[in-house]
Motif scaffolding. Structure first.
Motif, PDB file in Angstrom:
ATOM      1  N   UNK A  64       0.823  -1.207   0.000  1.00 39.71           N
ATOM      2  CA  UNK A  64       0.000   0.000   0.000  1.00 39.71           C
ATOM      3  C   UNK A  64       0.859   1.259   0.000  1.00 39.71           C
ATOM      4  N   UNK A  65       1.902   1.270   0.840  1.00 43.37           N
ATOM      5  CA  UNK A  65       2.756   2.450   0.954  1.00 43.37           C
ATOM      6  C   UNK A  65       3.533   2.687  -0.344  1.00 43.37           C
ATOM      7  N   UNK A  66       4.230   1.659  -0.810  1.00 46.52           N
ATOM      8  CA  UNK A  66       5.034   1.793  -2.037  1.00 46.52           C
ATOM      9  C   UNK A  66       4.134   2.037  -3.244  1.00 46.52           C
ATOM     10  N   UNK A  67       3.024   1.300  -3.312  1.00 42.51           N
ATOM     11  CA  UNK A  67       2.104   1.449  -4.444  1.00 42.51           C
ATOM     12  C   UNK A  67       1.517   2.846  -4.522  1.00 42.51           C
ATOM     13  N   UNK A  68       1.109   3.394  -3.379  1.00 45.75           N
ATOM     14  CA  UNK A  68       0.549   4.747  -3.361  1.00 45.75           C
ATOM     15  C   UNK A  68       1.606   5.778  -3.736  1.00 45.75           C
ATOM     16  N   UNK A  69       2.811   5.583  -3.230  1.00 43.40           N
ATOM     17  CA  UNK A  69       3.920   6.483  -3.565  1.00 43.40           C
ATOM     18  C   UNK A  69       4.180   6.489  -5.071  1.00 43.40           C
ATOM     19  N   UNK A  70       4.178   5.309  -5.669  1.00 37.12           N
ATOM     20  CA  UNK A  70       4.427   5.194  -7.112  1.00 37.12           C
ATOM     21  C   UNK A  70       3.284   5.808  -7.923  1.00 37.12           C
ATOM     22  N   UNK A  71       2.051   5.620  -7.461  1.00 34.10           N
ATOM     23  CA  UNK A  71       0.897   6.213  -8.146  1.00 34.10           C
ATOM     24  C   UNK A  71       0.979   7.738  -8.132  1.00 34.10           C
ATOM     25  N   UNK A  72       1.332   8.297  -6.982  1.00 29.08           N
ATOM     26  CA  UNK A  72       1.431   9.751  -6.866  1.00 29.08           C
ATOM     27  C   UNK A  72       2.549  10.298  -7.750  1.00 29.08           C
ATOM     28  N   UNK A  73       3.661   9.573  -7.774  1.00 23.49           N
ATOM     29  CA  UNK A  73       4.791   9.988  -8.623  1.00 23.49           C
ATOM     30  C   UNK A  73       4.414   9.917 -10.102  1.00 23.49           C
ATOM     31  N   UNK A  74       3.772   8.815 -10.495  1.00 24.09           N
ATOM     32  CA  UNK A  74       3.418   8.625 -11.903  1.00 24.09           C
ATOM     33  C   UNK A  74       2.399   9.660 -12.364  1.00 24.09           C
ATOM     34  N   UNK A  75       1.457  10.019 -11.485  1.00 23.19           N
ATOM     35  CA  UNK A  75       0.457  11.032 -11.830  1.00 23.19           C
ATOM     36  C   UNK A  75       1.131  12.370 -12.102  1.00 23.19           C
ATOM     37  N   UNK A  76       2.170  12.652 -11.324  1.00 23.63           N
ATOM     38  CA  UNK A  76       2.920  13.900 -11.506  1.00 23.63           C
ATOM     39  C   UNK A  76       3.671  13.901 -12.835  1.00 23.63           C
ATOM     40  N   UNK A  77       4.308  12.766 -13.169  1.00 25.82           N
ATOM     41  CA  UNK A  77       5.094  12.669 -14.398  1.00 25.82           C
ATOM     42  C   UNK A  77       4.199  12.621 -15.632  1.00 25.82           C
ATOM     43  N   UNK A  78       3.120  11.828 -15.557  1.00 24.07           N
ATOM     44  CA  UNK A  78       2.232  11.652 -16.714  1.00 24.07           C
ATOM     45  C   UNK A  78       1.577  12.968 -17.123  1.00 24.07           C
ATOM     46  N   UNK A  79       1.359  13.856 -16.164  1.00 21.16           N
ATOM     47  CA  UNK A  79       0.740  15.143 -16.490  1.00 21.16           C
ATOM     48  C   UNK A  79       1.722  16.286 -16.373  1.00 21.16           C
ATOM     49  N   UNK A  80       3.003  15.966 -16.490  1.00 20.06           N
ATOM     50  CA  UNK A  80       4.048  16.958 -16.248  1.00 20.06           C
ATOM     51  C   UNK A  80       4.319  17.803 -17.481  1.00 20.06           C
ATOM     52  N   UNK A  81       3.597  18.879 -17.594  1.00 20.71           N
ATOM     53  CA  UNK A  81       3.899  19.885 -18.607  1.00 20.71           C
ATOM     54  C   UNK A  81       4.354  21.109 -17.813  1.00 20.71           C
ATOM     55  N   UNK A  82       5.595  21.402 -17.914  1.00 18.64           N
ATOM     56  CA  UNK A  82       6.228  22.373 -17.010  1.00 18.64           C
ATOM     57  C   UNK A  82       5.474  23.691 -16.934  1.00 18.64           C
ATOM     58  N   UNK A  83       5.203  24.087 -15.737  1.00 15.35           N
ATOM     59  CA  UNK A  83       4.531  25.353 -15.459  1.00 15.35           C
ATOM     60  C   UNK A  83       5.557  26.473 -15.639  1.00 15.35           C
ATOM     61  N   UNK A  84       5.341  27.328 -16.629  1.00 16.87           N
ATOM     62  CA  UNK A  84       6.304  28.381 -16.945  1.00 16.87           C
ATOM     63  C   UNK A  84       6.477  29.352 -15.776  1.00 16.87           C
ATOM     64  N   UNK A  85       5.361  29.667 -15.126  1.00 24.77           N
ATOM     65  CA  UNK A  85       5.423  30.603 -13.997  1.00 24.77           C
ATOM     66  C   UNK A  85       6.263  30.035 -12.860  1.00 24.77           C
TER      67      UNK A  85
END
Length: 335
Positions: A66-87
């Protein structure tokens, strides 16, 4: 099939793979590139010997997953939608190295707290939805004179209905379907190497998307084991003891289920196959056929933590054609 001890999980637009003390997360970025992250696996509870004892190790593995899986899900969500915020990029550029380091440290602490809170809430909701709620609903039968045995039987049907309904519901969600496709790619990768095939996209795509050690099978087994063990409380005369007794049984249920699924995953007997069939059937809901680019992500995740060539050589006496070709060229050159 020969167990490789690889385990994994589908994440947002990617896959996490774990082997021994390492785990990797491979995620397809919006620009099409594959982001790969390699981490050391550290047990949440430490490395004490008693944590590796039967039943106890199942509880430890469940919480760790649960701990590792949730950590990986949160990381992947950040990367998958990672379009750099210019500001944000402009603001970061104005910071000194010390300020930027302090900001990252603060964000890391916030992420850690969010991780633990998410895991805790997930566990509480799961216990309430699949432990307390079924028994509370089934207990309404007492108003028509049902015995505790009949209430427990009714609880089993309510529990399975809630579980199956939940699985059917999420399997129809569009975003979840893509995650289930990556789940299929994860299984196909593991099945590919465990059946003695080189880890190529072509071999992965033709491998099975069902696997005995899957988390879906584990959850289904948890339901079955909990139903069986809850009959222990039939003769207990007090309602609140029966109710909270189910809560105290959660670690036992997780531990027993873990031992069963591990045994089934490394055994090829007919009995083990029969025991695995319901869980494998459930995987038809939680795994979908992946695309080739998803298989590529899965392969990258596996190769980051597991030397599949050495495994095939040791377990199946497989010889790498490229290595043999290089050796022949070197031998020819020496003559």
């Amino acid at each position: 099939m020969k167990p490789s001890n690889i385990g994994g999980q589908a994440v947002m637009e990617g896959i996490m793979m774990r082997h021994k003390d390492k785990y990797s997360i491979a995620v397809r970025r919006p620009d099409g590139e594959i982001e790969l992250k390699l981490e050391d696996y550290k047990c949440t509870f430490g490395n004490a010997k008693f944590l590796k004892k039967p039943i106890i190790r199942g509880v430890v593995s469940f919480v760790d997953s649960l701990v590792v899986g949730t950590k990986c899900l949160m990381y992947s969500a950040e990367i998958a939608g990672d379009e750099e915020d210019e500001e944000e990029a402009v603001q970061n550029a104005k910071l000194t190295e010390e300020e930027l380091s302090a900001k990252k440290e603060k964000e890391a602490k916030q992420f850690q707290w969010l991780l633990y809170i998410t895991v805790a809430v997930s566990m509480i909701v799961s216990v309430l939805a699949f432990m307390f709620l079924p028994y509370t609903l089934a207990s309404l039968l007492r108003k028509v004179g049902a015995s505790e045995f009949l209430v427990t039987v009714a609880e089993a049907f309510v529990k399975m209905a809630l579980f199956m309904g939940y699985m059917l519901l999420i399997s129809r969600m569009k975003d979840i379907q893509r995650t289930f496709m990556y789940h299929g790619a994860e299984h196909k990768c593991i099945n590919c190497v465990e059946h003695g095939l080189p880890l190529t996209v072509e071999n992965v795509m033709k491998s099975s998307r069902q696997h005995k050690r899957c988390g879906t099978s584990f959850l289904f087994l948890v339901m079955i084991v909990s139903i069986c063990l809850h009959f222990i409380f039939v003769l207990v005369p007090f309602y609140w003891v029966r109710l909270f007794g189910r809560l105290l049984m959660v670690p036992v249920v997780a531990g027993v289920s873990f031992e069963i699924i591990q045994w089934a995953g490394r055994t090829d007997t007919k009995f083990a196959d029969i025991m695995s069939k319901p869980g494998l059937a459930m995987q038809k809901l939680t795994t979908k056929e992946p695309t080739e680019d998803m298989a590529e992500v899965a392969i990258r995740a596996v190769e980051a933590v597991f030397d599949w060539r050495a495994y095939l050589n040791e377990e199946f006496d497989w010889k790498d054609p490229e290595e043999n070709s290089d050796n022949k060229e070197e031998t020819h050159g020496d003559i």
